[in-house]
Every structure is written in structure tokens, then in C-alpha cells.
Motif scaffolding. Structure first.
Motif, PDB file in Angstrom:
ATOM      1  N   ASN A 141       0.765  -1.305  -0.086  1.00 18.21           N
ATOM      2  CA  ASN A 141      -0.018   0.037   0.163  1.00 18.21           C
ATOM      3  C   ASN A 141       0.832   1.305  -0.086  1.00 18.21           C
ATOM      4  OD1 ASN A 141      -2.140   1.569   0.226  1.00 18.21           O
ATOM      5  ND2 ASN A 141      -2.828   1.286   2.213  1.00 18.21           N
ATOM      6  N   GLU A 142       1.520   1.370  -1.077  1.00 20.64           N
ATOM      7  CA  GLU A 142       2.291   2.585  -1.264  1.00 20.64           C
ATOM      8  C   GLU A 142       1.998   3.245  -2.708  1.00 20.64           C
ATOM      9  OE1 GLU A 142       6.330   0.671  -0.790  1.00 20.64           O
ATOM     10  OE2 GLU A 142       6.209   0.400   1.033  1.00 20.64           O
ATOM     11  N   ARG A 143       2.523   4.406  -2.749  1.00 21.14           N
ATOM     12  CA  ARG A 143       2.083   5.443  -3.870  1.00 21.14           C
ATOM     13  C   ARG A 143       2.547   4.818  -5.153  1.00 21.14           C
ATOM     14  NH1 ARG A 143      -0.712   9.789  -4.590  1.00 21.14           N
ATOM     15  NH2 ARG A 143      -0.475  11.083  -6.083  1.00 21.14           N
ATOM     16  N   GLU A 144       3.796   4.637  -5.413  1.00 23.37           N
ATOM     17  CA  GLU A 144       4.419   4.255  -6.439  1.00 23.37           C
ATOM     18  C   GLU A 144       3.763   3.264  -7.090  1.00 23.37           C
ATOM     19  OE1 GLU A 144       8.918   4.707  -6.472  1.00 23.37           O
ATOM     20  OE2 GLU A 144       8.845   3.396  -8.257  1.00 23.37           O
ATOM     21  N   PRO A 145       3.840   1.883  -6.496  1.00 26.64           N
ATOM     22  CA  PRO A 145       3.166   0.739  -7.199  1.00 26.64           C
ATOM     23  C   PRO A 145       1.713   0.752  -7.381  1.00 26.64           C
ATOM     24  CG  PRO A 145       3.698   0.295  -4.874  1.00 26.64           C
ATOM     25  CD  PRO A 145       4.483   1.511  -5.022  1.00 26.64           C
ATOM     26  N   LEU A 146       1.197   1.527  -6.686  1.00 25.38           N
ATOM     27  CA  LEU A 146      -0.378   1.650  -6.800  1.00 25.38           C
ATOM     28  C   LEU A 146      -0.621   2.449  -7.981  1.00 25.38           C
ATOM     29  CD1 LEU A 146      -1.944   2.045  -3.063  1.00 25.38           C
ATOM     30  CD2 LEU A 146      -2.227   0.124  -4.834  1.00 25.38           C
ATOM     31  N   MET A 147       0.165   3.645  -8.086  1.00 27.98           N
ATOM     32  CA  MET A 147       0.132   4.533  -9.362  1.00 27.98           C
ATOM     33  C   MET A 147       0.431   3.723 -10.414  1.00 27.98           C
ATOM     34  SD  MET A 147      -0.881   7.609 -10.138  1.00 27.98           S
ATOM     35  CE  MET A 147      -0.453   8.534  -8.537  1.00 27.98           C
ATOM     36  N   GLU A 148       1.369   2.932 -10.733  1.00 25.04           N
ATOM     37  CA  GLU A 148       1.756   2.091 -11.754  1.00 25.04           C
ATOM     38  C   GLU A 148       0.638   1.306 -12.106  1.00 25.04           C
ATOM     39  OE1 GLU A 148       5.249  -0.114 -11.477  1.00 25.04           O
ATOM     40  OE2 GLU A 148       4.952  -1.529 -13.185  1.00 25.04           O
ATOM     41  N   LEU A 149      -0.183   0.506 -11.107  1.00 24.57           N
ATOM     42  CA  LEU A 149      -1.357  -0.338 -11.584  1.00 24.57           C
ATOM     43  C   LEU A 149      -2.493   0.485 -11.832  1.00 24.57           C
ATOM     44  CD1 LEU A 149      -1.827  -3.019  -8.418  1.00 24.57           C
ATOM     45  CD2 LEU A 149      -1.272  -3.491 -10.919  1.00 24.57           C
ATOM     46  N   LEU A 150      -2.412   1.619 -11.277  1.00 24.90           N
ATOM     47  CA  LEU A 150      -3.887   2.463 -11.665  1.00 24.90           C
ATOM     48  C   LEU A 150      -3.774   3.108 -13.044  1.00 24.90           C
ATOM     49  CD1 LEU A 150      -6.418   4.236 -10.878  1.00 24.90           C
ATOM     50  CD2 LEU A 150      -4.536   6.263  -9.941  1.00 24.90           C
ATOM     51  N   MET A 151      -2.615   3.576 -13.574  1.00 24.39           N
ATOM     52  CA  MET A 151      -2.196   3.861 -15.026  1.00 24.39           C
ATOM     53  C   MET A 151      -2.430   2.653 -15.928  1.00 24.39           C
ATOM     54  SD  MET A 151      -1.746   6.932 -14.880  1.00 24.39           S
ATOM     55  CE  MET A 151      -1.415   8.210 -14.096  1.00 24.39           C
ATOM     56  N   LYS A 152      -2.143   1.379 -15.608  1.00 29.49           N
ATOM     57  CA  LYS A 152      -2.372   0.357 -16.309  1.00 29.49           C
ATOM     58  C   LYS A 152      -3.844   0.094 -16.657  1.00 29.49           C
ATOM     59  CE  LYS A 152      -1.306  -4.597 -16.703  1.00 29.49           C
ATOM     60  NZ  LYS A 152      -0.676  -5.717 -16.076  1.00 29.49           N
ATOM     61  N   LYS A 153      -4.636   0.132 -15.350  1.00 26.58           N
ATOM     62  CA  LYS A 153      -5.845  -0.060 -15.372  1.00 26.58           C
ATOM     63  C   LYS A 153      -6.719   0.801 -16.252  1.00 26.58           C
ATOM     64  CE  LYS A 153      -9.806  -2.345 -14.309  1.00 26.58           C
ATOM     65  NZ  LYS A 153     -10.103  -3.834 -15.170  1.00 26.58           N
ATOM     66  N   ALA A 154      -6.514   2.193 -16.053  1.00 29.29           N
ATOM     67  CA  ALA A 154      -6.997   3.422 -16.788  1.00 29.29           C
ATOM     68  C   ALA A 154      -6.746   3.168 -18.239  1.00 29.29           C
ATOM     69  CB  ALA A 154      -6.262   4.701 -16.136  1.00 29.29           C
ATOM     70  N   LYS A 155      -5.619   2.930 -18.672  1.00 29.88           N
ATOM     71  CA  LYS A 155      -5.542   2.773 -19.966  1.00 29.88           C
ATOM     72  C   LYS A 155      -6.355   1.721 -20.608  1.00 29.88           C
ATOM     73  CE  LYS A 155      -1.511   2.373 -23.290  1.00 29.88           C
ATOM     74  NZ  LYS A 155       0.081   2.151 -23.460  1.00 29.88           N
ATOM     75  N   GLU A 156      -6.528   0.489 -19.963  1.00 26.52           N
ATOM     76  CA  GLU A 156      -7.281  -0.465 -20.241  1.00 26.52           C
ATOM     77  C   GLU A 156      -8.965  -0.033 -20.566  1.00 26.52           C
ATOM     78  OE1 GLU A 156      -5.162  -4.271 -18.126  1.00 26.52           O
ATOM     79  OE2 GLU A 156      -7.205  -3.792 -17.471  1.00 26.52           O
ATOM     80  N   MET A 157      -9.156   0.970 -19.727  1.00 23.79           N
ATOM     81  CA  MET A 157     -10.643   1.541 -19.688  1.00 23.79           C
ATOM     82  C   MET A 157     -10.719   2.776 -20.666  1.00 23.79           C
ATOM     83  SD  MET A 157     -11.380   1.293 -15.562  1.00 23.79           S
ATOM     84  CE  MET A 157     -13.023   2.175 -15.700  1.00 23.79           C
ATOM     85  N   ASN A 158      -9.595   2.928 -21.511  1.00 18.21           N
ATOM     86  CA  ASN A 158      -9.530   3.919 -22.422  1.00 18.21           C
ATOM     87  C   ASN A 158      -9.666   5.495 -21.792  1.00 18.21           C
ATOM     88  OD1 ASN A 158      -9.092   2.279 -24.766  1.00 18.21           O
ATOM     89  ND2 ASN A 158     -11.293   1.807 -24.573  1.00 18.21           N
ATOM     90  N   LEU A 159      -9.035   5.630 -20.539  1.00 17.38           N
ATOM     91  CA  LEU A 159      -9.193   6.792 -19.920  1.00 17.38           C
ATOM     92  C   LEU A 159      -8.158   7.661 -19.944  1.00 17.38           C
ATOM     93  CD1 LEU A 159     -10.739   5.503 -16.370  1.00 17.38           C
ATOM     94  CD2 LEU A 159     -12.039   6.613 -18.405  1.00 17.38           C
ATOM     95  N   ILE A 160      -7.076   6.803 -20.532  1.00 13.08           N
ATOM     96  CA  ILE A 160      -5.931   7.743 -21.069  1.00 13.08           C
ATOM     97  C   ILE A 160      -5.488   7.187 -22.236  1.00 13.08           C
ATOM     98  CG2 ILE A 160      -5.095   8.297 -18.714  1.00 13.08           C
ATOM     99  CD1 ILE A 160      -3.228   5.957 -18.868  1.00 13.08           C
TER     100      ILE A 160
END
Length: 481
Positions: free
Chosen positions: A462-481
Motif C-alpha cells: 500500500n504505497e504510492r508508486e506501485p499503486l500508481m503504476e497499477l492505476l495507470m495500467k487499469k485506466a489505459k485498459e478502460m480508455n481513460l488515457i
């Protein structure tokens, strides 16, 4: 307790199962009696579902009369009844729903000195009652139609129940020497029923204590467990100690029964302190293994006891020493060697930790370390420690209770804060909406849940850097970026 006439006993036994047993026995020309604990519990007004029946062939011609009645009963009960036959022992069991009926032919027994396994012969009802362990278990009620409900009580077991006495039907020395397990059963019944062991019977316990050595560890631990699970287990352990059985079964506990004095200073009797802790634990928990922990929590004091000219008697590290003794005790008594043993060992090892915290300032770090080490058993540990407050100084006793209340409050507070700190992702919904220019929506919920599950499943810290990496990956899959 309540006394009944034979007519009243017949009304109590006015059930389909007993009438069918009666019919089966009469059809075969055999006598049949309900015996033992079921009869005893009728007079104690306690419910009982396990029925033991003795079957008597007056002619001694029927082979395995108990099995014969059981087989005919099974036919009368129909396909829903289940029959189990144990030919080697001449016994059978019929089960129908919650009801279980055990059948055995009346028998007389004789024993060899080095074994509790009897030589068995067919016998009369009198022979069968003679071999019973205690008078309160030697009563029988006839089930045959002509005598249905008739009590047969040759040893005045009913009187002993009224008097609250445990006594053997015949010579107690013979009873206990023949089958030494009966000594533990004697103490177990006295403990559970809150009866007293009569003087002659207790003297026989003392004289025959050494005979317990021929009994298997499994049978011994079964009786100890039953004593531990009574409402006031201390009664049983006092009797075990008084008659000499405890020193043979659990010397580690028996050895606590000593008080030494030096320079006018005496330490408390740790045996009776242990029993007080055990009873306190029994009042708040029906966990067998927590009760074992209470019984063993101070066994390390015998080995750790030292005299200090300034401090007096000390028992430093008795908790850790006692914990190291637990595996050996469990192995010797053939108790479980896996999770239950480790649980008891943990409780013994940690039982001083909360009191140390309570005696000083209750800091977050100390409580967090306690919870980390005790894990899921933190509440059990606190129950044991609260049971360990046996001071006769009421002011000191209340202070300990107040301190433990503070420790419990701190544990609860930390649990809530740590949950939020550890299990709620450090990237929240507001930040997600700002990052991807979103309004409150289904997409925001999906991303939040994705991060939360990643934390709960230990996919990432539960740390910012690894969570941010996951978040960006998921957002990309959802076509949010």
C-alpha cells in the motif's frame, strides 16, 4: 434432583423407541434394562440422547443377546434406522435420528494385574451391576412389558445421588485396581456433578494411584479434557493432587504445590493460584485449549524460582521457560501436536506481555507489537491475562482491571486506525477524479475497487508508486488515457 416412582419412570420412558425395544426383548424371551448414565440423568433431570441397554438371557443359552435384540429392533424401526454390530465385543448400536441405543449382553468380568482389558463371561443383571464403576451408574430400569419402568437399584445409588456421594458398588480397591481409568472417572464425575468422593473410595484412590501407569495416554487426556470442561475444573485438580494422581499424570502442575519462606518472605502457592486462574478462565470461555493454557501458564515457575536478597522470591522468564515445556507435555499425553499445541504454547509464552504493558504507559508501539505477535488470538490472550488477576488486594486488583480495559481500548483503536492505514489505498477517489478529469461515476468506483483489491490480495504494498503504476495500467485498459 427428583425422585420418581416406578409408575412415573414408566411415563418418562413412554416413548416409541423404548416400547419397540421392549417388544423386541419380549419377542426373544430376553430381559432388557436401560442402565448407566441415561438412568442417572433421569433423576438429575438432565436431557440425554445416548441410551445404554443391558440384555439378560435368564437361561444363558442365547449367544450375544444384546446383538439379537438390536437386530430385531432394527427391523421394527425400518429402513431409516442404522445398525452397527461389533461381534468381538458382543455389542451393537442402533441409530435413528438423534437417538442412539447401545446394546450389550449382561456380563461378569475378571482382570489380570497388568491389563485393564477384562476377561468377559455371560452373566446375570446382578453380575452386570456389580461390575459398574459407581453406585450412581449401577441403576437399571426394566423395559420388559410386565415390569416396564421398574427401578433396580441394589447399591442404593439413588440415596448416594441425594447425598451427593461418589462411591463404588463393591470394594473400591478391587474396582480401581481392575480398571485404573475408573480413578479418573471417579474424579471427573465428582467434579461435573459437584459431588463428594466418600472416604473409603478416596482412600482407595490414594492406595491405587500408581496403577494409573498402565492406562494409555489417550484415555488419560480424554478424562483430563472432560475435567477441564466442567464449570469448576479446580475441584477435579484438587482431588487429583490430594490422591497422588496428578504427580503421576502432570508433575509440572503438581510441583507448583509448594510454598517456600526465607528471611520472613514467602511466595504464594502457585498451584492454587493456577487453579483460581483456571476457574476464572472457565467462567468466560468454553475453549478447551485456552483452559489448557490457564492450567499450564505458570509451570515455568518451578524451574525459574530464585531468591534475591533485595527482591525476595523471583520467577524471571517463567513464561518463556513454561512455553518450552508445553510440547513435551503434549507429546507425553498424546495431545495434538499441531495448531492446538502451538496455540497453548503461544498463550503461555505471552501471558505476561499485557501485564507489562498495563503496568507502564500504554504506547501504540507496544500494543501494536502485542497484536502482531498474538495475531488472531489477541482476545484469547487478554481473557487469560484478565483471569490471571487473583490478587487479594482489591485496590490492586481493580487497578489491573482498569489497566487491561485501557489496553483493550488501545487495541480496538489501533485496529481501526491500522485498518484504514493498511487496507485503504493511499490513492483515494478524489485524486482519481482529478487525475482523469472524471465526475463521480462508475469508472471511479471500478478504479477504487481495483486498487483496494490489489492491497487486500497483497498484489502490491500500500504505497504510492506501485499503486500508481497499477492505476495507470487499469485506466489505459478502460480508455481513460
Amino acid at each position: 434432583m427428583r425422585e420418581y416412582t416406578d409408575e412415573e419412570l414408566a411415563e418418562i420412558l413412554d416413548k416409541d423407541i423404548f416400547h419397540k425395544i421392549s417388544a423386541a426383548a419380549d419377542e426373544l424371551g430376553l430381559e432388557c434394562y436401560v442402565v448407566g448414565g441415561y438412568v442417572r440423568d433421569i433423576f438429575l433431570e438432565k436431557p440425554s440422547e445416548d441410551i445404554d441397554c443391558v440384555v439378560v438371557d435368564p437361561t444363558l443359552q442365547t449367544k450375544s443377546p444384546g446383538i439379537a435384540v438390536a437386530q430385531l429392533l432394527k427391523k421394527k424401526l425400518g429402513r431409516h434406522a442404522h445398525l452397527s454390530v461389533f461381534k468381538n465385543f458382543g455389542t451393537a448400536q442402533v441409530k435413528l435420528g438423534k437417538e442412539e441405543v447401545e446394546f450389550v449382553g449382561a456380563r461378569k468380568e475378571s482382570y489380570q494385574r497388568n491389563s485393564r482389558n477384562p476377561i468377559v463371561e455371560d452373566g446375570t443383571l446382578e453380575d452386570d451391576q456389580n461390575r459398574r464403576d459407581f453406585t450412581i451408574n449401577a441403576m437399571a430400569i426394566c423395559l420388559n412389558k410386565e415390569r416396564f419402568g421398574e427401578l433396580v437399584d441394589p447399591f442404593n445409588g439413588l440415596d448416594d445421588m441425594w447425598d451427593g456421594i461418589i462411591r463404588t458398588p463393591l470394594d473400591p480397591d478391587i474396582t480401581f485396581s481392575d480398571d485404573p481409568l475408573r480413578m479418573l472417572r471417579c474424579i471427573r464425575f465428582a467434579t461435573r456433578l459437584k459431588f463428594y468422593i466418600d472416604d473409603e473410595t478416596f482412600s482407595a484412590l490414594e492406595r491405587n494411584a500408581e496403577r494409573i501407569k498402565i492406562i494409555s495416554a489417550e484415555r488419560i487426556n480424554e478424562e483430563l479434557n472432560k475435567i477441564l470442561m466442567t464449570n469448576t475444573p479446580s475441584r477435579g485438580f484438587v482431588d487429583l493432587q490430594r490422591c497422588g494422581l496428578l504427580r503421576l499424570i502432570l508433575p509440572e502442575v503438581s510441583n507448583l504445590d509448594i510454598v517456600e519462606e526465607r528471611a520472613g518472605k514467602a511466595h504464594k502457592n502457585n498451584f492454587y493460584h493456577t487453579l483460581e486462574v483456571l476457574d476464572n478462565t472457565a467462567k468466560v470461555s468454553d475453549n478447551l485449549w485456552l483452559r489448557w493454557a490457564a492450567l499450564l501458564h505458570d509451570i515455568g515457575k518451578t524451574k525459574s524460582k530464585r531468591w534475591d536478597n533485595q527482591q525476595g522470591w523471583t520467577f524471571h522468564s517463567h513464561d518463556h521457560i513454561g512455553a518450552k515445556m508445553v510440547p513435551g507435555i503434549f507429546k507425553r499425553l498424546k495431545l495434538p501436536q499441531d495448531g492446538q499445541m502451538k496455540y497453548v504454547q503461544l498463550m503461555v509464552d505471552m501471558h505476561m506481555r499485557p501485564i507489562i504493558i498495563a503496568d507502564t504507559q500504554v504506547t501504540d508501539s507496544a500494543v501494536r507489537r502485542l497484536v502482531n505477535d498474538a495475531g488472531d488470538y489477541t482476545d484469547d490472550l487478554m481473557l487469560l491475562c484478565e483471569a490471571d488477576i487473583t490478587s487479594k488486594n482489591q485496590a490492586r486488583k481493580q487497578q489491573f482491571k482498569n489497566n487491561y480495559t485501557l489496553v483493550r481500548e488501545k487495541i480496538a483503536d489501533l485496529a481501526q486506525r491500522d485498518y484504514k492505514r493498511l487496507l485503504q489505498p493511499c490513492i483515494d477517489g478524489n485524486e482519481i477524479m482529478q487525475m482523469f478529469n472524471l465526475q463521480p461515476s462508475r469508472e471511479v468506483g471500478i478504479l477504487k475497487q481495483y486498487l483496494k483489491e490489489a492491497v487486500l490480495d497483497n498484489v502490491v504494498e500500500n504505497e504510492r508508486e506501485p499503486l500508481m503504476e497499477l492505476l495507470m495500467k487499469k485506466a489505459k485498459e478502460m480508455n481513460l488515457i
